[in-house]
Design a protein around this motif. Structure first.
Motif, PDB file in Angstrom:
ATOM      1  N   ALA A 191      -3.315  -0.135  -9.525  1.00 25.71           N
ATOM      2  CA  ALA A 191      -3.995  -1.155  -8.716  1.00 25.71           C
ATOM      3  C   ALA A 191      -3.604  -2.556  -9.176  1.00 25.71           C
ATOM      4  CB  ALA A 191      -5.509  -0.961  -8.781  1.00 25.71           C
TER       5      ALA A 191
ATOM      6  N   ALA B  41      -6.276   3.564   0.573  1.00 25.99           N
ATOM      7  CA  ALA B  41      -6.199   2.202   0.039  1.00 25.99           C
ATOM      8  C   ALA B  41      -6.435   1.228   1.184  1.00 25.99           C
ATOM      9  CB  ALA B  41      -4.845   1.936  -0.616  1.00 25.99           C
TER      10      ALA B  41
ATOM     11  N   THR C 216     -12.411   5.510  -7.570  1.00 26.84           N
ATOM     12  CA  THR C 216     -12.093   4.365  -6.717  1.00 26.84           C
ATOM     13  C   THR C 216     -12.102   3.114  -7.571  1.00 26.84           C
ATOM     14  OG1 THR C 216     -13.108   5.398  -4.785  1.00 26.84           O
ATOM     15  CG2 THR C 216     -12.832   3.006  -4.718  1.00 26.84           C
TER      16      THR C 216
ATOM     17  N   LEU D 160       0.822  -1.211   0.000  1.00 29.63           N
ATOM     18  CA  LEU D 160       0.000   0.000   0.000  1.00 29.63           C
ATOM     19  C   LEU D 160       0.859   1.264   0.000  1.00 29.63           C
ATOM     20  CD1 LEU D 160      -3.042  -0.824   2.313  1.00 29.63           C
ATOM     21  CD2 LEU D 160      -2.764  -1.164  -0.148  1.00 29.63           C
TER      22      LEU D 160
ATOM     23  N   GLU E  60       0.716   4.199  -2.724  1.00 30.18           N
ATOM     24  CA  GLU E  60       0.555   5.603  -2.340  1.00 30.18           C
ATOM     25  C   GLU E  60       1.575   6.491  -3.059  1.00 30.18           C
ATOM     26  OE1 GLU E  60       0.336   8.269   1.745  1.00 30.18           O
ATOM     27  OE2 GLU E  60       1.562   6.440   1.751  1.00 30.18           O
TER      28      GLU E  60
ATOM     29  N   LEU F  44      -8.853  -5.362  -2.912  1.00 32.55           N
ATOM     30  CA  LEU F  44      -7.995  -4.183  -2.885  1.00 32.55           C
ATOM     31  C   LEU F  44      -8.858  -2.985  -3.250  1.00 32.55           C
ATOM     32  CD1 LEU F  44      -5.221  -2.689  -2.881  1.00 32.55           C
ATOM     33  CD2 LEU F  44      -5.033  -3.330  -5.293  1.00 32.55           C
ATOM     34  N   TRP F  45      -8.883  -1.980  -2.374  1.00 31.85           N
ATOM     35  CA  TRP F  45      -9.660  -0.756  -2.561  1.00 31.85           C
ATOM     36  C   TRP F  45      -8.664   0.390  -2.672  1.00 31.85           C
ATOM     37  CZ3 TRP F  45     -14.836   0.982  -2.057  1.00 31.85           C
ATOM     38  CH2 TRP F  45     -15.002   2.317  -1.732  1.00 31.85           C
ATOM     39  N   VAL F  46      -8.731   1.167  -3.756  1.00 38.48           N
ATOM     40  CA  VAL F  46      -7.824   2.306  -3.938  1.00 38.48           C
ATOM     41  C   VAL F  46      -8.640   3.507  -4.393  1.00 38.48           C
ATOM     42  CG1 VAL F  46      -5.740   3.167  -5.066  1.00 38.48           C
ATOM     43  CG2 VAL F  46      -6.041   0.719  -4.756  1.00 38.48           C
TER      44      VAL F  46
ATOM     45  N   PHE G  79      -3.311  10.079  -4.620  1.00 35.93           N
ATOM     46  CA  PHE G  79      -3.703   9.021  -3.680  1.00 35.93           C
ATOM     47  C   PHE G  79      -4.419   9.616  -2.466  1.00 35.93           C
ATOM     48  CE2 PHE G  79      -2.981   6.549   0.134  1.00 35.93           C
ATOM     49  CZ  PHE G  79      -3.234   5.243  -0.259  1.00 35.93           C
TER      50      PHE G  79
ATOM     51  N   THR H 168      -4.702  -0.836   5.972  1.00 30.53           N
ATOM     52  CA  THR H 168      -5.345   0.343   5.398  1.00 30.53           C
ATOM     53  C   THR H 168      -4.424   1.540   5.515  1.00 30.53           C
ATOM     54  OG1 THR H 168      -7.449  -0.510   6.226  1.00 30.53           O
ATOM     55  CG2 THR H 168      -7.430   1.770   5.525  1.00 30.53           C
TER      56      THR H 168
END
Length: 188
Positions: free
Chosen positions: A174, A83, A143, A70, A74, A158-160, A80, A95
């Motif tokens: 991602a 994430a 996102t 992560l 970033e 995976l959340w970005v 960014f 996170t």
């Protein structure tokens, strides 16, 4: 006769809703139930039994191993904002950029969002492919939610989120992060 109901007793008249003149007022709407497709037994989404047995210990170690992924993400995205890597059933692993009070809620919502999108996608589209990527946009914020499968812990999400970055750049970064996660947690 205009498009609005002018006859007494037609449904929707009191709300001023448009009524199809050819529609029989006694006709009842049909309900279509979309049943979720059960994943294949080895679809890469189930957790190894030994890891599941000692999840509390493993999840902390896995979370620590994912932090550099992560942090690299970033640094690679100028806009960014946040994430997260969480399990498919909504447990946070690590996170960045999310208030501590919101982490549990966000990981649970991420899991739910992915599940809903997966069922909608497989119900509408032919085939039995599981959902890989979901993107959301809100103004200048984008996102990407990505499923990463065939790991020792089954599937993770995976959340970005980034501001003012193109969706293409966000997807590319991602995917790099997903490959990094996979190389660390690959189901051998």
């Amino acid at each position: 006769m205009n498009a609005h109901a002018k006859h007494e007793g037609l449904p929707g008249e009191e709300l001023g809703m448009p009524i199809d003149p050819g529609l029989d007022p006694a006709h009842e709407a049909e309900i279509l139930v979309l049943t979720p497709r059960a994943p294949e037994p080895n679809a890469g989404i189930e957790m190894d039994a030994d890891i599941a047995e000692y999840w509390e210990l493993w999840s902390e170690q896995i979370g620590h191993a994912m932090v550099p992924v992560l942090e690299k993400l970033e640094k690679s995205l100028p806009g960014f904002t946040s994430a997260m890597i969480c399990t498919a059933d909504g447990f946070n692993l690590c996170t960045l950029g999310v208030d501590e009070e919101q982490v549990t809620r966000l990981s649970a919502m991420t899991s739910s969002l992915h599940s809903i999108a997966d069922v909608m996608s497989t119900s509408v589209h032919e085939g039995d492919e599981l959902l890989d990527v979901l993107s959301l946009s809100n103004g200048s914020s984008s996102t990407v939610l990505m499923a990463i499968r065939h790991l020792i812990i089954g599937q993770v999400l995976l959340w970005v989120t980034a501001e003012n970055d193109t969706l293409g750049a966000l997807l590319m970064r991602a995917r790099v992060a997903a490959r990094d996660v996979s190389s660390i947690l690959r189901d051998r």
